[in-house]
Write an enzyme that holds these catalytic residues in place. Sequence first.
Site, PDB file in Angstrom:
ATOM      1  CG  ASN A  10      51.267 101.969 113.148  1.00 33.14           C
ATOM      2  OD1 ASN A  10      52.406 102.094 112.676  1.00 33.14           O
ATOM      3  ND2 ASN A  10      50.675 100.789 113.258  1.00 33.14           N
ATOM      4  CD1 TRP A  11      52.216 108.013 110.603  1.00 38.50           C
ATOM      5  CD2 TRP A  11      54.190 108.799 109.903  1.00 38.50           C
ATOM      6  NE1 TRP A  11      52.245 109.352 110.891  1.00 38.50           N
ATOM      7  CE2 TRP A  11      53.445 109.865 110.473  1.00 38.50           C
ATOM      8  CE3 TRP A  11      55.464 109.069 109.398  1.00 38.50           C
ATOM      9  CZ2 TRP A  11      53.952 111.169 110.540  1.00 38.50           C
ATOM     10  CZ3 TRP A  11      55.967 110.362 109.476  1.00 38.50           C
ATOM     11  CH2 TRP A  11      55.210 111.396 110.039  1.00 38.50           C
ATOM     12  CE  LYS A  12      48.809 100.132 110.053  1.00 39.51           C
ATOM     13  NZ  LYS A  12      47.770  99.142 109.804  1.00 39.51           N
ATOM     14  CG  HIS A  96      50.287  96.779 114.947  1.00 46.25           C
ATOM     15  ND1 HIS A  96      49.829  96.093 113.841  1.00 46.25           N
ATOM     16  CD2 HIS A  96      49.592  97.940 114.981  1.00 46.25           C
ATOM     17  CE1 HIS A  96      48.905  96.825 113.235  1.00 46.25           C
ATOM     18  NE2 HIS A  96      48.744  97.946 113.906  1.00 46.25           N
ATOM     19  CD  GLU A  98      49.430  95.942 110.175  1.00 48.00           C
ATOM     20  OE1 GLU A  98      50.425  96.676 110.213  1.00 48.00           O
ATOM     21  OE2 GLU A  98      48.277  96.377 109.914  1.00 48.00           O
ATOM     22  CD  GLU A 168      45.671  98.974 116.730  1.00 46.85           C
ATOM     23  OE1 GLU A 168      45.479 100.075 116.205  1.00 46.85           O
ATOM     24  OE2 GLU A 168      46.598  98.224 116.409  1.00 46.85           O
ATOM     25  N   GLY A 174      42.534  98.604 108.915  1.00 45.76           N
ATOM     26  CA  GLY A 174      42.778  98.796 107.490  1.00 45.76           C
ATOM     27  C   GLY A 174      41.658  98.270 106.608  1.00 45.76           C
ATOM     28  CB  SER A 214      38.634 101.606 109.990  1.00 47.18           C
ATOM     29  OG  SER A 214      39.245 100.551 109.269  1.00 47.18           O
ATOM     30  N   GLY A 236      45.765 104.212 108.556  1.00 49.38           N
ATOM     31  CA  GLY A 236      45.577 104.892 107.271  1.00 49.38           C
ATOM     32  C   GLY A 236      45.375 106.393 107.379  1.00 49.38           C
TER      33      GLY A 236
HETATM   34  C1  PEP Z   1      46.600 100.230 113.003  1.00 52.73           C
HETATM   35  O1  PEP Z   1      47.188  99.509 112.233  1.00 52.73           O
HETATM   36  O2  PEP Z   1      47.088 100.444 114.128  1.00 52.73           O
HETATM   37  C2  PEP Z   1      45.339 100.819 112.564  1.00 52.73           C
HETATM   38  C3  PEP Z   1      44.474 101.163 113.472  1.00 52.73           C
HETATM   39  O3  PEP Z   1      45.139 100.950 111.218  1.00 52.73           O
HETATM   40  P1  PEP Z   1      43.869 101.630 110.474  1.00 52.73           P
HETATM   41  O4  PEP Z   1      43.586 102.923 111.189  1.00 52.73           O
HETATM   42  O5  PEP Z   1      44.339 101.841 109.061  1.00 52.73           O
HETATM   43  O6  PEP Z   1      42.756 100.661 110.592  1.00 52.73           O
END
Ligand code: PEP
Length: 251
Positions: A10-12, A96, A98, A168, A174, A214, A236
């Site tokens: 997921n490049w956001k 998600h 976010e 998640e 993050g 993460s 990330g």
């Molecule tokens: C995400 O936002 O889907 C995610 C898992 O981010 P990160 O790997 O940066 O925690």
Amino acid sequence: MSRKIFIAGNWKMNTTVDDAVALAKGVVESVGPQDDVDVAVCPPYTNLSAVADAVMGSNVKLGAQDVHWEEKGAFTGKISCAMLKAVGVTYVIIGHSEQRQYFHETDETVNKKVKAALGSGLLPIVCVGETLDERKSGSMEKVVETQVRGAFADISPDDALKCTVAYEPVWAIGTGETATPEQANDAHAFIRKILSDIYSDDAAQAIRIQYGGSMKPANAKELLAQSDVDGGLIGGAALKADLFEGIVKPQ
Ligand code: PEP
């Protein structure tokens, strides 16, 4: 039941079109022609077309980060399922944290998006997960169950099989803080129990559940070795081809 591991990046809100093409080419090169793991990258909307070209002919599939449930019309800023299909999108991330936290995503809008995506032949990656306060107060199961039941409301068993669930925990996204393999596996087993209750044990055993929060090369192997962890949704670490490769092919 053996489920094929599915790793999605997921490049956001990262990458310009040039960055995205370079990253996609790096992922295609590093992942190589392997077929042991399903791999997808989910760039921002503006880069979908260019990344579709960059991954063409490879085993890397294209995903989007969100979709609107309406077919078309006066919905400024929104993108429809048909628009995503037309540029070669296979998967779409829905719900998600976010989106839930900053953009008024609710279990109801998640469900509308899942229905619209399935109706158009897109494969949803349905995100669920609790906040730190919710975990600390002991309401993780209640929160996750409500999210799963909300997302899958009125979704047929056949359609449910086309979905991936991404667990998640919001406190791990993050932050550098990862759920322990046991915490992740317990949550995944709990989600599978809910899916079994909604559908059947067979269906629940077939639906893949990714872990997100993460995940990185250093912890991927242990997380992915858990019996109910069927892949990862990576934020990330998906922005660097070598780190992403280290999750697709954990050492
Ligand atoms: C995400 O936002 O889907 C995610 C898992 O981010 P990160 O790997 O940066 O925690």
